[in-house]
Design an enzyme around this catalytic site. Structure first.
Site, PDB file in Angstrom:
ATOM      1  N   CYS A 160       0.774  -1.252  -0.013  1.00 50.08           N
ATOM      2  CA  CYS A 160      -0.030  -0.104  -0.098  1.00 50.08           C
ATOM      3  C   CYS A 160       0.805   1.280   0.127  1.00 50.08           C
ATOM      4  CB  CYS A 160      -0.888   0.123   1.160  1.00 50.08           C
ATOM      5  SG  CYS A 160      -2.182  -1.381   1.202  1.00 50.08           S
TER       6      CYS A 160
ATOM      7  N   HIS B 208      -3.375   7.225   2.813  1.00 54.83           N
ATOM      8  CA  HIS B 208      -3.706   6.106   2.245  1.00 54.83           C
ATOM      9  C   HIS B 208      -5.196   5.685   2.878  1.00 54.83           C
ATOM     10  CE1 HIS B 208      -4.013   1.903   1.285  1.00 54.83           C
ATOM     11  NE2 HIS B 208      -3.711   1.310   2.416  1.00 54.83           N
TER      12      HIS B 208
ATOM     13  N   ASN C 287     -10.135  -0.128   0.273  1.00 56.90           N
ATOM     14  CA  ASN C 287      -8.460  -0.030   0.290  1.00 56.90           C
ATOM     15  C   ASN C 287      -8.083  -0.487  -0.989  1.00 56.90           C
ATOM     16  OD1 ASN C 287      -5.790  -0.208   0.556  1.00 56.90           O
ATOM     17  ND2 ASN C 287      -5.648  -1.128   2.595  1.00 56.90           N
TER      18      ASN C 287
HETATM   19  N1  ACO Z   1     -17.848  -8.783   9.760  1.00 59.84           N
HETATM   20  C1  ACO Z   1     -18.099  -8.809  10.997  1.00 59.84           C
HETATM   21  N2  ACO Z   1     -17.504  -9.210  12.058  1.00 59.84           N
HETATM   22  C2  ACO Z   1     -15.988  -9.335  11.738  1.00 59.84           C
HETATM   23  C3  ACO Z   1     -15.426  -9.144  10.403  1.00 59.84           C
HETATM   24  C4  ACO Z   1     -16.695  -8.790   9.528  1.00 59.84           C
HETATM   25  N3  ACO Z   1     -16.150  -8.605   8.252  1.00 59.84           N
HETATM   26  N4  ACO Z   1     -14.251  -9.177  10.571  1.00 59.84           N
HETATM   27  C5  ACO Z   1     -13.847  -9.471  11.715  1.00 59.84           C
HETATM   28  N5  ACO Z   1     -14.952  -9.484  12.398  1.00 59.84           N
HETATM   29  C6  ACO Z   1     -14.968 -10.015  13.968  1.00 59.84           C
HETATM   30  C7  ACO Z   1     -13.911 -10.651  14.486  1.00 59.84           C
HETATM   31  O1  ACO Z   1     -14.263 -11.980  14.294  1.00 59.84           O
HETATM   32  C8  ACO Z   1     -14.102 -10.385  16.113  1.00 59.84           C
HETATM   33  O2  ACO Z   1     -15.270 -11.049  16.686  1.00 59.84           O
HETATM   34  P1  ACO Z   1     -14.801 -11.675  18.082  1.00 59.84           P
HETATM   35  O3  ACO Z   1     -14.703 -10.335  18.845  1.00 59.84           O
HETATM   36  O4  ACO Z   1     -16.113 -12.587  18.318  1.00 59.84           O
HETATM   37  O5  ACO Z   1     -13.528 -12.539  18.052  1.00 59.84           O
HETATM   38  C9  ACO Z   1     -14.537  -8.892  15.971  1.00 59.84           C
HETATM   39  O6  ACO Z   1     -15.265  -8.661  14.644  1.00 59.84           O
HETATM   40  C10 ACO Z   1     -13.572  -7.838  16.306  1.00 59.84           C
HETATM   41  O7  ACO Z   1     -12.466  -8.060  15.438  1.00 59.84           O
HETATM   42  P2  ACO Z   1     -11.280  -6.997  15.393  1.00 59.84           P
HETATM   43  O8  ACO Z   1     -10.260  -7.631  14.626  1.00 59.84           O
HETATM   44  O9  ACO Z   1     -10.680  -6.884  16.775  1.00 59.84           O
HETATM   45  O10 ACO Z   1     -11.853  -5.692  14.919  1.00 59.84           O
HETATM   46  P3  ACO Z   1     -11.126  -4.364  14.737  1.00 59.84           P
HETATM   47  O11 ACO Z   1     -11.906  -3.452  15.507  1.00 59.84           O
HETATM   48  O12 ACO Z   1      -9.699  -4.448  14.837  1.00 59.84           O
HETATM   49  O13 ACO Z   1     -11.313  -3.890  13.352  1.00 59.84           O
HETATM   50  C11 ACO Z   1     -10.300  -4.216  11.131  1.00 59.84           C
HETATM   51  C12 ACO Z   1     -10.777  -4.945  12.172  1.00 59.84           C
HETATM   52  C13 ACO Z   1     -11.215  -3.359  10.559  1.00 59.84           C
HETATM   53  C14 ACO Z   1      -9.318  -4.953  10.253  1.00 59.84           C
HETATM   54  C15 ACO Z   1      -9.075  -3.134  12.076  1.00 59.84           C
HETATM   55  O14 ACO Z   1      -8.182  -3.909  12.809  1.00 59.84           O
HETATM   56  C16 ACO Z   1      -8.227  -2.576  10.720  1.00 59.84           C
HETATM   57  O15 ACO Z   1      -8.674  -1.532  10.074  1.00 59.84           O
HETATM   58  N6  ACO Z   1      -6.917  -2.716  10.754  1.00 59.84           N
HETATM   59  C17 ACO Z   1      -6.039  -2.269  10.107  1.00 59.84           C
HETATM   60  C18 ACO Z   1      -6.185  -2.931   8.610  1.00 59.84           C
HETATM   61  C19 ACO Z   1      -5.580  -2.361   7.332  1.00 59.84           C
HETATM   62  O16 ACO Z   1      -5.490  -1.219   7.274  1.00 59.84           O
HETATM   63  N7  ACO Z   1      -5.090  -3.322   6.667  1.00 59.84           N
HETATM   64  C20 ACO Z   1      -4.467  -2.680   5.354  1.00 59.84           C
HETATM   65  C21 ACO Z   1      -3.049  -2.476   5.287  1.00 59.84           C
HETATM   66  S1  ACO Z   1      -2.357  -1.879   3.896  1.00 59.84           S
HETATM   67  C22 ACO Z   1      -1.797  -3.172   3.001  1.00 59.84           C
HETATM   68  O17 ACO Z   1      -0.665  -3.036   2.851  1.00 59.84           O
HETATM   69  C23 ACO Z   1      -2.355  -4.138   2.182  1.00 59.84           C
END
Ligand code: ACO
Length: 322
Positions: free
Chosen positions: A113, A249, A279
């Site tokens: 990214c 980003h 993204n």
């Molecule tokens: N729909 C519903 N529930 C979901 C989903 C979904 N799509 N995905 C995960 N959950 C659930 C999980 O299983 C978890 O359930 P549990 O509590 O029963 O175990 C709960 O939601 C919370 O999950 P978390 O991972 O703790 O949620 P978080 O608030 O951290 O949000 C997210 C997740 C959106 C991925 C966040 O961590 C994030 O944005 N991280 C950065 C990701 C990013 O920017 N990635 C791109 C990098 S750039 C590149 O180089 C590609």
């Protein structure tokens, strides 16, 4: 002293829109969860036979039109992608041929990214060193092709698209500074574990897919972006109030809002396209940039801060006088 400046921008999106409600039908998720956690409402997804090069070519054509440049003017092509059309030749070479550009160096950059910021820095350095005068810098992805559509933790986050700029030599500074970083110790936070040399998973017989430790990526992003904002301002002797626009980003609205707060920048001065594009990895910054140039928000003479983070772990910024 020679500098580089942005002469024109362009972008391109595939036709197909996939909404959060569409995703509710294929994984256990909800529109509410996706919007609350990420700000994403929809994303564009490439057709089965549509490649990164297809999207890159169209974005490049639009950037060249905007800059008033033809194929003979371009003497460098740098294309950032994680999802090249083929293992080789580089997507940059494939796009070069389609644009009827011949002979100049053309190569891909892989910084996930952060790829576009890396590509911009490389092209800027070529121009400053006198090794190029007019560069095509492209960020393009079909990230949908490396997603596991059964993994709700990743498939809801990404989309496809391309953005491009034409960078030309100038006596006035346009790219004021670029700042690139990486730390391979964090490779496992966000990766596709399979590959050419390491081999593919023989047991599952599936294509190679993105795996991500979302929470840790989130923390790493907030940390590194906070530091790089300070580094960029200090390097240029600028105050937060000198920044007219933040072009971040587009990974997650919560991360974007955090950086805007750090810069004490009202959200109206931040280009946010994550709701519509998701993204798009290396395409995300140039896509957002082009949207805000074309709708008239970003004007000539304004100071722009671009920043990105991604797999590697990589992170970077560019300070630009547009
Ligand atoms: N729909 C519903 N529930 C979901 C989903 C979904 N799509 N995905 C995960 N959950 C659930 C999980 O299983 C978890 O359930 P549990 O509590 O029963 O175990 C709960 O939601 C919370 O999950 P978390 O991972 O703790 O949620 P978080 O608030 O951290 O949000 C997210 C997740 C959106 C991925 C966040 O961590 C994030 O944005 N991280 C950065 C990701 C990013 O920017 N990635 C791109 C990098 S750039 C590149 O180089 C590609």
């Amino acid at each position: 002293m020679t500098y580089s400046r942005i002469a024109g921008t362009g972008s391109f999106l595939p036709e197909k829109v996939v909404t959060n409600h569409d995703l509710e039908k294929i994984v256990d998720t909800s529109d509410q969860w996706i919007q609350d956690r990420t700000g994403i409402k929809q994303r564009y997804i490439a057709g089965e036979n549509e490649t990164t090069g297809d999207l890159a070519e169209q974005a490049a054509r639009r950037a060249m039109d905007a800059a008033g440049k033809g194929p003979r003017d371009i003497d460098l092509i740098v294309l950032a992608t994680t999802t090249p059309d083929q293992i080789f030749p580089s997507t940059a070479c494939l796009v070069q041929s389609r644009l009827d550009i011949h002979g100049c160096p053309a190569f891909d950059i892989q910084a996930v990214c952060t790829g576009f910021v890396y590509a911009l820095a490389v092209a800027d350095n070529f121009i400053r060193a006198g090794n190029a005068t007019c560069a095509l810098v492209i960020g393009a992805e079909t990230f949908s092709k490396i997603l596991n559509w059964k993994d709700r933790g990743t498939c809801v986050l990404f989309g496809d698209g391309a953005g491009a700029v034409v960078l030309e030599a100038s006596e006035e500074p346009g790219i004021l500074s670029t700042h690139l970083h990486a730390d391979g110790d964090y490779a496992n936070l966000l990766h596709v574990p399979d590959g050419v040399s390491r081999g593919y998973d023989q047991v599952q017989q599936e294509r190679a897919f993105v795996e991500m430790r979302g929470n840790e990526v989130f923390k790493m992003a907030v940390n590194t972006l906070g530091r790089i904002v300070d580094e960029t301002l200090e390097h240029n002797g600028l105050k937060k109030s000198d920044i007219d626009w933040l072009i971040p980003h587009q990974a997650n609205f919560r991360i974007i809002r955090g950086i805007a707060r750090k810069l004490q920048l009202p959200i109206e001065r931040v280009v946010v396209t994550v709701a519509e594009h998701g993204n798009t990895s290396a395409a995300s910054v140039p896509l957002a940039f082009d949207v805000a140039v074309r709708d008239g928000r970003i004007k000539r003479g304004e100071t722009l801060l671009m920043e990105a983070f991604g797999g590697g772990f990589t992170w970077g910024s560019a300070l630009v006088k547009y």
